[in-house]
Scaffold this motif. Structure first.
Motif, mmCIF file in Angstrom:
data_model
loop_
_atom_site.group_PDB
_atom_site.id
_atom_site.type_symbol
_atom_site.label_atom_id
_atom_site.label_comp_id
_atom_site.label_asym_id
_atom_site.label_seq_id
_atom_site.Cartn_x
_atom_site.Cartn_y
_atom_site.Cartn_z
ATOM 1 N N PHE A 4 -99.515 -19.009 -37.108
ATOM 2 C CA PHE A 4 -98.132 -19.320 -37.420
ATOM 3 C C PHE A 4 -97.171 -18.370 -36.722
ATOM 4 C CE2 PHE A 4 -98.668 -15.947 -40.464
ATOM 5 C CZ PHE A 4 -99.844 -16.228 -41.149
ATOM 6 N N ARG A 5 -95.895 -18.792 -36.702
ATOM 7 C CA ARG A 5 -94.833 -18.041 -36.056
ATOM 8 C C ARG A 5 -93.859 -17.519 -37.102
ATOM 9 N NH1 ARG A 5 -93.337 -22.013 -30.929
ATOM 10 N NH2 ARG A 5 -95.236 -21.625 -29.728
ATOM 11 N N ILE A 6 -93.483 -16.271 -36.929
ATOM 12 C CA ILE A 6 -92.569 -15.619 -37.860
ATOM 13 C C ILE A 6 -91.335 -15.163 -37.109
ATOM 14 C CG2 ILE A 6 -92.282 -13.747 -39.533
ATOM 15 C CD1 ILE A 6 -95.348 -13.540 -39.620
ATOM 16 N N LEU A 7 -90.158 -15.471 -37.643
ATOM 17 C CA LEU A 7 -88.907 -14.946 -37.111
ATOM 18 C C LEU A 7 -88.337 -13.956 -38.109
ATOM 19 C CD1 LEU A 7 -86.655 -14.979 -34.954
ATOM 20 C CD2 LEU A 7 -85.528 -16.741 -36.344
ATOM 21 N N CYS A 8 -88.118 -12.735 -37.655
ATOM 22 C CA CYS A 8 -87.569 -11.686 -38.512
ATOM 23 C C CYS A 8 -86.096 -11.468 -38.168
ATOM 24 C CB CYS A 8 -88.319 -10.370 -38.315
ATOM 25 S SG CYS A 8 -90.107 -10.490 -38.538
ATOM 26 N N ILE A 9 -85.231 -11.691 -39.129
ATOM 27 C CA ILE A 9 -83.814 -11.364 -38.961
ATOM 28 C C ILE A 9 -83.639 -9.987 -39.574
ATOM 29 C CG2 ILE A 9 -81.446 -12.067 -39.443
ATOM 30 C CD1 ILE A 9 -82.443 -14.936 -39.695
ATOM 31 N N GLY A 10 -83.768 -8.963 -38.735
ATOM 32 C CA GLY A 10 -83.875 -7.621 -39.292
ATOM 33 C C GLY A 10 -83.247 -6.549 -38.443
ATOM 34 N N ASN A 11 -84.014 -5.485 -38.248
ATOM 35 C CA ASN A 11 -83.570 -4.324 -37.473
ATOM 36 C C ASN A 11 -84.816 -3.543 -37.053
ATOM 37 O OD1 ASN A 11 -84.287 -2.803 -39.827
ATOM 38 N ND2 ASN A 11 -82.231 -3.082 -40.662
ATOM 39 N N SER A 12 -84.684 -2.252 -36.830
ATOM 40 C CA SER A 12 -85.839 -1.472 -36.370
ATOM 41 C C SER A 12 -86.967 -1.442 -37.404
ATOM 42 C CB SER A 12 -85.414 -0.038 -36.043
ATOM 43 O OG SER A 12 -84.823 0.584 -37.171
ATOM 44 N N TYR A 13 -86.646 -1.621 -38.685
ATOM 45 C CA TYR A 13 -87.688 -1.610 -39.707
ATOM 46 C C TYR A 13 -88.608 -2.827 -39.575
ATOM 47 C CZ TYR A 13 -85.842 2.315 -42.456
ATOM 48 O OH TYR A 13 -85.448 3.560 -42.893
ATOM 49 N N ILE A 32 -100.960 -14.698 -35.087
ATOM 50 C CA ILE A 32 -99.650 -14.538 -35.720
ATOM 51 C C ILE A 32 -98.678 -14.047 -34.665
ATOM 52 C CG2 ILE A 32 -98.321 -13.354 -37.488
ATOM 53 C CD1 ILE A 32 -100.828 -13.146 -39.168
ATOM 54 N N ASP A 33 -97.664 -14.843 -34.410
ATOM 55 C CA ASP A 33 -96.639 -14.533 -33.419
ATOM 56 C C ASP A 33 -95.392 -14.078 -34.176
ATOM 57 O OD1 ASP A 33 -95.083 -14.362 -31.165
ATOM 58 O OD2 ASP A 33 -94.893 -16.528 -30.883
ATOM 59 N N ALA A 34 -95.036 -12.809 -34.050
ATOM 60 C CA ALA A 34 -93.912 -12.236 -34.795
ATOM 61 C C ALA A 34 -92.774 -11.900 -33.845
ATOM 62 C CB ALA A 34 -94.351 -10.988 -35.554
ATOM 63 N N CYS A 35 -91.641 -12.501 -34.084
ATOM 64 C CA CYS A 35 -90.467 -12.303 -33.236
ATOM 65 C C CYS A 35 -89.351 -11.666 -34.057
ATOM 66 C CB CYS A 35 -90.002 -13.640 -32.671
ATOM 67 S SG CYS A 35 -88.506 -13.533 -31.687
ATOM 68 N N ASN A 36 -88.700 -10.660 -33.478
ATOM 69 C CA ASN A 36 -87.626 -9.947 -34.160
ATOM 70 C C ASN A 36 -86.297 -10.128 -33.464
ATOM 71 O OD1 ASN A 36 -88.269 -7.792 -36.478
ATOM 72 N ND2 ASN A 36 -90.089 -8.057 -35.203
ATOM 73 N N PHE A 61 -87.555 -8.589 -29.803
ATOM 74 C CA PHE A 61 -88.867 -7.950 -29.758
ATOM 75 C C PHE A 61 -89.895 -8.965 -30.229
ATOM 76 C CE2 PHE A 61 -86.298 -4.236 -29.506
ATOM 77 C CZ PHE A 61 -87.087 -3.246 -28.931
ATOM 78 N N ARG A 62 -90.983 -9.080 -29.475
ATOM 79 C CA ARG A 62 -92.030 -10.037 -29.835
ATOM 80 C C ARG A 62 -93.365 -9.318 -29.893
ATOM 81 N NH1 ARG A 62 -90.809 -16.100 -28.752
ATOM 82 N NH2 ARG A 62 -92.305 -17.027 -30.203
ATOM 83 N N ASN A 63 -93.989 -9.385 -31.046
ATOM 84 C CA ASN A 63 -95.287 -8.735 -31.263
ATOM 85 C C ASN A 63 -95.249 -7.262 -30.875
ATOM 86 O OD1 ASN A 63 -96.383 -11.182 -32.175
ATOM 87 N ND2 ASN A 63 -96.844 -11.813 -30.084
ATOM 88 N N THR A 87 -88.022 -14.184 -42.107
ATOM 89 C CA THR A 87 -87.907 -13.050 -43.030
ATOM 90 C C THR A 87 -86.502 -12.465 -42.988
ATOM 91 O OG1 THR A 87 -88.491 -11.218 -41.529
ATOM 92 C CG2 THR A 87 -90.304 -12.507 -42.476
ATOM 93 N N PHE A 88 -86.108 -11.912 -44.126
ATOM 94 C CA PHE A 88 -84.802 -11.284 -44.288
ATOM 95 C C PHE A 88 -84.981 -9.924 -44.943
ATOM 96 C CE2 PHE A 88 -84.663 -15.851 -44.882
ATOM 97 C CZ PHE A 88 -83.675 -16.280 -44.010
ATOM 98 N N GLN A 89 -84.087 -9.003 -44.639
ATOM 99 C CA GLN A 89 -84.136 -7.670 -45.244
ATOM 100 C C GLN A 89 -82.747 -7.060 -45.199
ATOM 101 O OE1 GLN A 89 -86.752 -6.287 -41.976
ATOM 102 N NE2 GLN A 89 -85.285 -4.628 -41.665
ATOM 103 N N GLN A 90 -82.557 -6.030 -46.009
ATOM 104 C CA GLN A 90 -81.302 -5.279 -45.986
ATOM 105 C C GLN A 90 -81.499 -3.977 -45.211
ATOM 106 O OE1 GLN A 90 -78.302 -5.061 -45.641
ATOM 107 N NE2 GLN A 90 -77.377 -5.365 -47.670
ATOM 108 N N ALA A 91 -80.418 -3.447 -44.665
ATOM 109 C CA ALA A 91 -80.475 -2.151 -43.995
ATOM 110 C C ALA A 91 -80.896 -1.078 -44.995
ATOM 111 C CB ALA A 91 -79.120 -1.807 -43.398
ATOM 112 N N SER A 92 -81.605 -0.075 -44.513
ATOM 113 C CA SER A 92 -82.178 0.949 -45.381
ATOM 114 C C SER A 92 -81.146 1.595 -46.303
ATOM 115 C CB SER A 92 -82.860 2.025 -44.532
ATOM 116 O OG SER A 92 -83.324 3.072 -45.337
ATOM 117 N N TYR A 93 -80.008 1.957 -45.745
ATOM 118 C CA TYR A 93 -79.015 2.695 -46.518
ATOM 119 C C TYR A 93 -78.338 1.839 -47.590
ATOM 120 C CZ TYR A 93 -75.711 0.452 -43.286
ATOM 121 O OH TYR A 93 -75.002 -0.453 -42.548
#
Length: 248
Positions: A4-13, A32-36, A61-63, A87-93
């Motif tokens: 499967f393919r994953i798209l991460c809407i994120g940051n350096s984390y 598993i194909d992970a794209c950021n 960034f990919r894999n 995937t979704f995430q919040q900034a660390s701070y």
């Protein structure tokens, strides 16, 4: 074979968490194909603004590697392929501040859904920072307070967008530190924030792989150059315990 393919809407984390994911999966016969979609330190609010204003602010960034595409709009890449997971995430701070998530998370999720109606949503529970960083930069008592508030915030986030599950990097980082006594200099690459390439990012990759496939990684054989088996074993155990807690 899982594929499967994953798209991460994120940051350096999210880049760090997926650095080894493709390679870990490959040794089990999975693909598993992970794209950021990457902007350093990017918050949900900024992602939402970039969508509204169509700002070409992302690198891909990919894999784990830079894909060579600068100045990308978020819409360009969400629409470029059919993703199995987003995937979704919040900034660390802000990760431990639930009030910082909305209305931005829902706005981003609705936008993603409009292009990928069959994609499943996941929340990336980002790592807990060191006590030193919590006190000096966040003004909170320490990693235990951050952990408790971060878990609550990400649980709320998952419910708010009907995510199918949570990828518990934060849980694994807390287990590694508090249960197994892994010191900050091994777990992190900088003063208590980004996970180390040799140990922390390996742990995160195992977390994601185990949650996504249901497979046990406690005896994983993937080798990180220069890593000490005494500590990689603790990473595997921490990852497996966290994954077992967050099965979906």
């Amino acid at each position: 074979m899982a594929s499967f393919r994953i798209l991460c809407i994120g940051n350096s984390y999210s880049v760090g968490a997926t650095k080894y994911l493709h390679q870990i999966a490959k040794q089990y016969g999975d693909d598993i194909d992970a794209c950021n979609l990457y902007i350093g330190g990017c918050s949900l609010e900024r992602h939402a603004r970039n969508i509204r204003e169509e700002i070409p602010d992302y690198r891909i960034f990919r894999n784990g590697d830079w894909y060579g595409l600068p100045n990308v709009r978020i819409g360009d890449y969400i629409n470029a392929e059919k993703w199995d997971y987003i995937t979704f995430q919040q900034a660390s701070y802000l990760s431990y501040k639930w009030e910082s998530y909305q209305p931005y998370l829902t706005e981003i999720a609705e936008y993603a859904r409009s292009y990928n109606p069959n994609a499943k949503f996941l929340i990336h529970q980002t790592q807990v920072c060191s006590t030193t960083r919590c006190k000096r930069q966040f003004g909170i008592s320490g990693r235990d307070e951050m952990y408790e508030r971060l878990v609550e915030a990400y649980n709320n986030a998952a419910k708010s967008i009907d995510a199918v599950g949570i990828l518990p990097t934060g849980e694994a980082s807390q287990i590694a530190s508090e249960k197994y006594g892994v010191i900050d200099n091994l777990l992190y690459s900088d003063p208590g924030s980004h996970l180390s390439a040799r140990y922390g990012e390996y742990m995160a990759g195992l977390v994601w792989y185990s949650v996504l496939t249901g497979k046990n990684v406690a005896d994983d054989k993937y080798e990180i150059p220069g890593a000490d088996e005494r500590f990689t074993k603790l990473m595997r155990l921490s990852a497996q315990e966290a994954a077992d807690k967050y099965r979906f």
